[in-house]
Design an enzyme around this catalytic site. Sequence first.
Site: not given
Ligand code: HSE
Length: 439
Positions: A13-14, A129, A205
Amino acid sequence: MKVVKVGLLGLGTVGGGTVNVLERNIEEISRRCGYQVQVVKASARNINAARICRTDAIQLTDDSNEVINDPSIQIIVELMGGHEPAKSLILEAFKQGKHVVTANKALIAVHGNELFAAAAKNNVTLAYEAAIAGGIPIVKAIREGLSANKIEWLAGIINGTGNFILTEMRNKGSAFEDVLKQAQALGYAEADPTFDVEGIDAAHKLCILASLAFGMPLNFNAVYTEGISGVTPLDVTYAEELGYRIKHLGIARQNPNGVEMRVHPTLIPEKVLIANVDGVMNAVMANGNAVGSTMYYGPGAGADATASAVVADIVDICRQLDSSASSHVPALGFLSDKLETPAIVPIMDVRTAFYLRLSVQDKPGVLAAITAILATNEISMEAVLQKEPKQQGADAQIILMTNTVTEKSLLLALNEIESLDSCNGPAIRIRVESLQEDT
Ligand code: HSE
């Protein structure tokens, strides 16, 4: 125009989004960084899989080492996720003098201290980032934009999948499993969606955000983590009746005894802006002692949104290709030899208000017995709701909002309450945060 060659590890995806954004905005990007950025090689588990991007100009391989070992490639973009082989490949790329961009929050949260040191030793950059809050440039905002501040606390909705699930539960009364499937189809969820639902992704995160905010080494194991799988539609409704929304928040705070780092479902007053961040959108509030409260909002997952952050890191690296990495912004914003390791406040010592829901027998004196126990434990109530049983003989529901107490004190009181004959089953408890300036 000079050319810089990029190799991708991962073309899902990314990765696909990154190729598309680089192609769509080729002119803007080269006007910004002075290079034409070309993706020349990409590794993928299955090179014949369907892609969201064109691949005619990209050499595909199922061997990531081929990408790392290509001498023409100056920038590696790691989008495989997970710890290994991503970590070993990145370390090898550093040894070969290549800069690395990653969206891999698990890797940075758990191995970031080692990886940043290895990057510095090899005079290259590790940019990340895209690891936090998808397209929101939150690393830059905290690391560079707020560098004048002592950051007191931050709080964020930092998992798009979890926020999407909670929003659909509230708006449509949808079943948890159905919404999760939608999030997976939209490319929001992690390969293992329990990372989203149980808060591990948000904890990765939050760990990185806390280190950026407070100037401390990454310490993932110190993040207290609770997921959203226990949040019921009933509590979403009762919270709303009390004027609150339930959000899955990551919170990091400096308190006089150390640093709190925690991820858990949280009631937030509905009038606070972040309570209205819905769907896959993410938002991070950061409170600095000069600027006050700030909030950063945007899409937290998805191909193009995350690619936006990946490509911004590529642009940054291109701008710095001719200078020594030691002159660049430090990876965590503080000089690496000035990072400080604070005490971590255990969750039992954290003070918050609480939402409590108790299933009780519908008979006189029950509420009085509960409030007496709370009073003995010096816990006062801010609000009470009582819901009559749906049918005769069923439990009534008592919903209480407490004042601010330590987790330890609340659990002592709940222990007593739960052992009352009139109380059936364990209490539901959800922490409450006001997220005001002086929170
Ligand atoms: N699985 C993560 C989310 C993707 O839903 O935020 C982005 O880090």
